[in-house]
Design a protein around this motif. Structure first.
Motif, PDB file in Angstrom:
ATOM      1  N   PRO A 101      -9.409   2.318  -5.938  1.00 52.54           N
ATOM      2  CA  PRO A 101      -9.356   1.274  -5.092  1.00 52.54           C
ATOM      3  C   PRO A 101      -8.267   0.595  -4.619  1.00 52.54           C
ATOM      4  CG  PRO A 101     -11.147   0.688  -5.951  1.00 52.54           C
ATOM      5  CD  PRO A 101     -10.110   2.282  -6.898  1.00 52.54           C
ATOM      6  N   THR A 102      -7.897   0.893  -3.244  1.00 52.49           N
ATOM      7  CA  THR A 102      -6.097   0.116  -2.376  1.00 52.49           C
ATOM      8  C   THR A 102      -6.142  -1.238  -3.307  1.00 52.49           C
ATOM      9  OG1 THR A 102      -6.881  -0.433  -0.853  1.00 52.49           O
ATOM     10  CG2 THR A 102      -6.408   1.994  -1.440  1.00 52.49           C
ATOM     11  N   ASP A 103      -6.973  -1.929  -3.243  1.00 50.28           N
ATOM     12  CA  ASP A 103      -7.475  -3.087  -3.899  1.00 50.28           C
ATOM     13  C   ASP A 103      -6.981  -3.417  -5.924  1.00 50.28           C
ATOM     14  OD1 ASP A 103      -9.721  -2.743  -3.945  1.00 50.28           O
ATOM     15  OD2 ASP A 103     -10.489  -4.985  -2.410  1.00 50.28           O
ATOM     16  N   SER A 104      -7.274  -2.366  -6.351  1.00 52.40           N
ATOM     17  CA  SER A 104      -8.232  -2.950  -7.853  1.00 52.40           C
ATOM     18  C   SER A 104      -6.549  -2.719  -8.411  1.00 52.40           C
ATOM     19  CB  SER A 104      -8.772  -1.443  -8.419  1.00 52.40           C
ATOM     20  OG  SER A 104      -8.894  -0.959  -9.698  1.00 52.40           O
ATOM     21  N   THR A 105      -6.956  -4.299  -9.829  1.00 49.37           N
ATOM     22  CA  THR A 105      -6.284  -4.398 -10.383  1.00 49.37           C
ATOM     23  C   THR A 105      -6.467  -3.962 -12.130  1.00 49.37           C
ATOM     24  OG1 THR A 105      -7.921  -6.995 -10.294  1.00 49.37           O
ATOM     25  CG2 THR A 105      -5.831  -6.289  -8.839  1.00 49.37           C
ATOM     26  N   HIS A 146      -0.108   5.664 -12.525  1.00 52.76           N
ATOM     27  CA  HIS A 146      -1.165   4.963 -12.240  1.00 52.76           C
ATOM     28  C   HIS A 146      -1.611   4.940 -14.140  1.00 52.76           C
ATOM     29  CE1 HIS A 146      -5.531   3.661 -11.092  1.00 52.76           C
ATOM     30  NE2 HIS A 146      -5.888   5.142 -11.786  1.00 52.76           N
ATOM     31  N   TYR A 149      -9.372   3.968  -0.518  1.00 57.76           N
ATOM     32  CA  TYR A 149      -9.427   4.260  -1.692  1.00 57.76           C
ATOM     33  C   TYR A 149      -8.188   4.938  -1.839  1.00 57.76           C
ATOM     34  CZ  TYR A 149     -13.795   3.138  -3.720  1.00 57.76           C
ATOM     35  OH  TYR A 149     -14.834   2.522  -3.829  1.00 57.76           O
ATOM     36  N   TYR A 150      -7.502   5.092  -2.395  1.00 57.32           N
ATOM     37  CA  TYR A 150      -6.274   6.458  -3.028  1.00 57.32           C
ATOM     38  C   TYR A 150      -7.487   7.992  -3.303  1.00 57.32           C
ATOM     39  CZ  TYR A 150      -2.729   2.614  -2.405  1.00 57.32           C
ATOM     40  OH  TYR A 150      -1.795   1.501  -1.734  1.00 57.32           O
ATOM     41  N   ARG A 191     -14.622   0.212   1.976  1.00 54.98           N
ATOM     42  CA  ARG A 191     -13.352   0.065   0.846  1.00 54.98           C
ATOM     43  C   ARG A 191     -12.317   1.586   1.286  1.00 54.98           C
ATOM     44  NH1 ARG A 191     -14.209  -1.428  -5.497  1.00 54.98           N
ATOM     45  NH2 ARG A 191     -12.303  -2.655  -5.697  1.00 54.98           N
ATOM     46  N   MET A 233       0.640  -1.220  -0.422  1.00 56.72           N
ATOM     47  CA  MET A 233      -0.241   0.094  -0.005  1.00 56.72           C
ATOM     48  C   MET A 233       0.808   1.359  -0.200  1.00 56.72           C
ATOM     49  SD  MET A 233      -3.077   1.243   2.749  1.00 56.72           S
ATOM     50  CE  MET A 233      -4.440  -0.054   2.222  1.00 56.72           C
TER      51      MET A 233
END
Length: 182
Positions: free
Chosen positions: A49-53, A10, A33-34, A31, A1
């Protein structure tokens, strides 16, 4: 993170500064977010979202990695383009990769192609010019961060260093050839 204050790359948005890492207010979700602020375009914020791929988000390269990239410039191969119909797709993939080496490949490929076209009395294609510009913006925008320079200064610095390494290589090859003849 990533942490607040860090610089990241990005997707097609390029270099961004992490402004916040928190749940989206009013979303009713846990959830995280950045909040990313693009460095080279004003007035926008991205909520990722920090967990976005879905889109690549990675740390900006370090000073050592910049030096390594400059050292490797000559050895980085051109992009492999099977035919002109697939050229734009190959260029798009290189840009979307968020990989500095892919951007270097794109810059070298497009630049060399433009040089050959001009030697043959043809103009550079709009597509090559557009993708060359985008790859340069991405690469030098990222390189500027660890070097603590503007994007333009980073471009000049990078090109000067690559040229001086290239001239040192060619002069050392010439001196080793002349030594072997003696």
């Amino acid at each position: 993170m990533f942490s607040v204050g860090e610089y990241v790359v990005h997707g097609n948005d390029g270099v961004c500064k992490v402004e916040a890492v928190e749940p989206m207010s009013g979303s009713g979700s846990d959830r995280i977010y950045y909040t990313l602020v693009p460095v080279y375009s004003t007035g926008s914020k991205l909520f990722v979202p920090t967990d976005s791929t879905k889109v690549i988000t990675r740390a900006v390269i370090s000073k050592n990695e910049v030096k390594q990239l400059m050292d490797e410039w000559e050895d980085i191969e051109l992009l492999s383009v099977e035919n002109d119909k697939k050229r734009e797709e190959v260029y798009k993939q290189a840009l979307r990769s968020c990989d500095c080496r892919q951007w270097v490949k794109l810059i070298k490929t497009s630049y060399q192609r433009n040089q050959v076209r001009m030697e043959n009395g043809k103009k550079a294609t709009t597509s090559d010019e557009r993708y060359l510009h985008m790859a340069q913006e991405n690469l030098f925008g990222e390189v500027a961060i660890p070097l603590e320079m503007s994007r333009g200064e980073a471009e000049e610095y990078f090109i000067d260093k690559v040229k001086s390494k290239k001239s040192k290589k060619s002069s050392s090859k010439k001196s080793s050839k002349s030594k072997s003849k003696k």
